[in-house]
Design an enzyme around this catalytic site. Sequence first.
Site, PDB file in Angstrom:
ATOM      1  N   ASN A  17       0.523   4.113   7.514  1.00 20.25           N
ATOM      2  CA  ASN A  17      -0.528   4.759   8.055  1.00 20.25           C
ATOM      3  C   ASN A  17      -2.100   5.041   7.381  1.00 20.25           C
ATOM      4  OD1 ASN A  17       0.764   6.837   6.437  1.00 20.25           O
ATOM      5  ND2 ASN A  17       0.208   8.378   7.932  1.00 20.25           N
ATOM      6  N   LYS A  67       5.909   0.354  -4.250  1.00 19.39           N
ATOM      7  CA  LYS A  67       6.305  -0.473  -3.053  1.00 19.39           C
ATOM      8  C   LYS A  67       5.410   0.036  -1.938  1.00 19.39           C
ATOM      9  CE  LYS A  67       8.956  -0.266   0.311  1.00 19.39           C
ATOM     10  NZ  LYS A  67       8.040  -0.882   1.602  1.00 19.39           N
ATOM     11  N   GLU A 113       5.062  -3.189   4.036  1.00 21.71           N
ATOM     12  CA  GLU A 113       5.082  -4.543   4.217  1.00 21.71           C
ATOM     13  C   GLU A 113       3.950  -4.793   5.502  1.00 21.71           C
ATOM     14  OE1 GLU A 113       7.986  -4.002   1.537  1.00 21.71           O
ATOM     15  OE2 GLU A 113       7.529  -2.979   3.539  1.00 21.71           O
ATOM     16  N   LEU A 168       7.634  14.390   3.750  1.00 20.47           N
ATOM     17  CA  LEU A 168       8.552  13.537   4.767  1.00 20.47           C
ATOM     18  C   LEU A 168       8.133  13.980   6.154  1.00 20.47           C
ATOM     19  CD1 LEU A 168      12.172  14.389   3.260  1.00 20.47           C
ATOM     20  CD2 LEU A 168      10.489  12.750   3.035  1.00 20.47           C
ATOM     21  N   CYS A 224       0.668  12.400   9.351  1.00 16.36           N
ATOM     22  CA  CYS A 224       1.846  13.055   9.196  1.00 16.36           C
ATOM     23  C   CYS A 224       1.385  14.634   9.327  1.00 16.36           C
ATOM     24  CB  CYS A 224       2.499  12.729   7.564  1.00 16.36           C
ATOM     25  SG  CYS A 224       1.418  13.090   6.294  1.00 16.36           S
TER      26      CYS A 224
END
Length: 478
Positions: A154, A177, A180, A253, A286
């Site tokens: 995001n 990471k 993608e 989270l 978030c």
Amino acid sequence: MAYNYPELCLVIGETRITAEQRQTRPVIDPATGQVIAELPIATEADIRAAAEAAALAYQDWRRTSSHQRQAILRAAAAKLRERREELAWTITTEQGKPLAEARGEIDASAETLEWFADEARRAYGRIIPSRFPGHRQLVEIEPVGPVAAFAPWNFPLINGLRKVAPALAAGCTVVLKPAEETPGATMIAVECLREAGLPAGVLNVLYGEPAQISDALIKAPEIRKVSFTGSVSVGQSLAALAGRHGKRATMELGGHAPVIILDDVDVDQVATLAAAGKFRNAGQVCNGATRFYVQRGIYDRFLAGFAERAGRVVVGDGRVDGTQMGPLANDRRVTAMEGFVADARKRGGGVIGGERIGNVGNFFQPTILHDLDPAAEAYHVEPFGPLALVAPFDSEEEALARANDSNVGLSSFVFTESARRQRRMIDGIQAGLVGVNTFQVAFPETPFGGIKESGFGHEGGAEGLEPYLAKKFVHIAG
């Protein structure tokens, strides 16, 4: 102006592995549905090599002075600013947000690098007076070790840099990471850090099958710290895996932020702020507001004003001047929005908007669900899209009870002109971030983190460096 989308590659030590050397997956422009690049997918050997490269580079980077680390991070921030327009175009092309929002993300990313560059020089140990004459007791600090960092789509640039910047400032190396779906911004950031003088292996970048990469990295003996931003379910799984292998973890989270609007506010002003705050990044934030609880005396006026402003939001390709809200980042979010709306209608709730726009790209109307059954799915699952819930309340106690009726607690917001009411709301809200008469609760210099199932640990502020530092007690006798 259009730019060339950056070449995508895995970064492992001094090695760059391009799409021609691995199996690939497409990167899709969310505004057009067209393929803009092919992304190389890491193999098991690549994942292992990245962990080993981070461990090897750590031996020198941990001994690099804080002054040198500061200089590299500050130089990288300057290079991000030099490439601001190219980066903004890249973020908008791969993620969808309007160029103005992308520029804001780049500015915040550069400030994040600068904040942690300077924070590296403010990381101190301490001396503890000894109970024994002639003895010395010291607390020394040192980097915790190589870090595995996982960032979502995001905010393609800053989500990764909020992990990379404190890690590098502390003297840790990183295997990052990114998502993608949005790899291009990270590629440019890696180039900026390399040009600023970051040694090979200090920052490694992998793309591929998320579960495969996270499982292998967290289990890798070289990795000593895990940082993840993403969904509650995935974060809990990764935290459990990190715990089984004795790895420190920071987990951000997500949330489902309530907004309590009391009846002493300027209703038109709050409705304007609410529309701007809710539909920023198409609601894919978030810590963004989702559940609006409005005191009954002003409920109808607020709902009408909010709906009118939502209807005026200009939705379109983020690269086009005048666009205020771009497409959703992927088609999964469109499907999710349609599901929330269908559930609301089935339960007899009011729906304003609620439709997909066109048949090309991931465009969806700014949507308001109102007077909704409390059992509705949208009340219990973070929408993560341009969808707001609006409901009335009568008493402050009722507002707090409904605001806190959630398994997550990242951010909450309160609007009232009364200092006493502000204090009561702040004391009663269960969240790690509280905005009073504002929707802004995230800055490089302030701690960012939640409670309950929103995770644990902080990014940003002085607190953001601590998870990457280990403390060593030293007792010197005589």
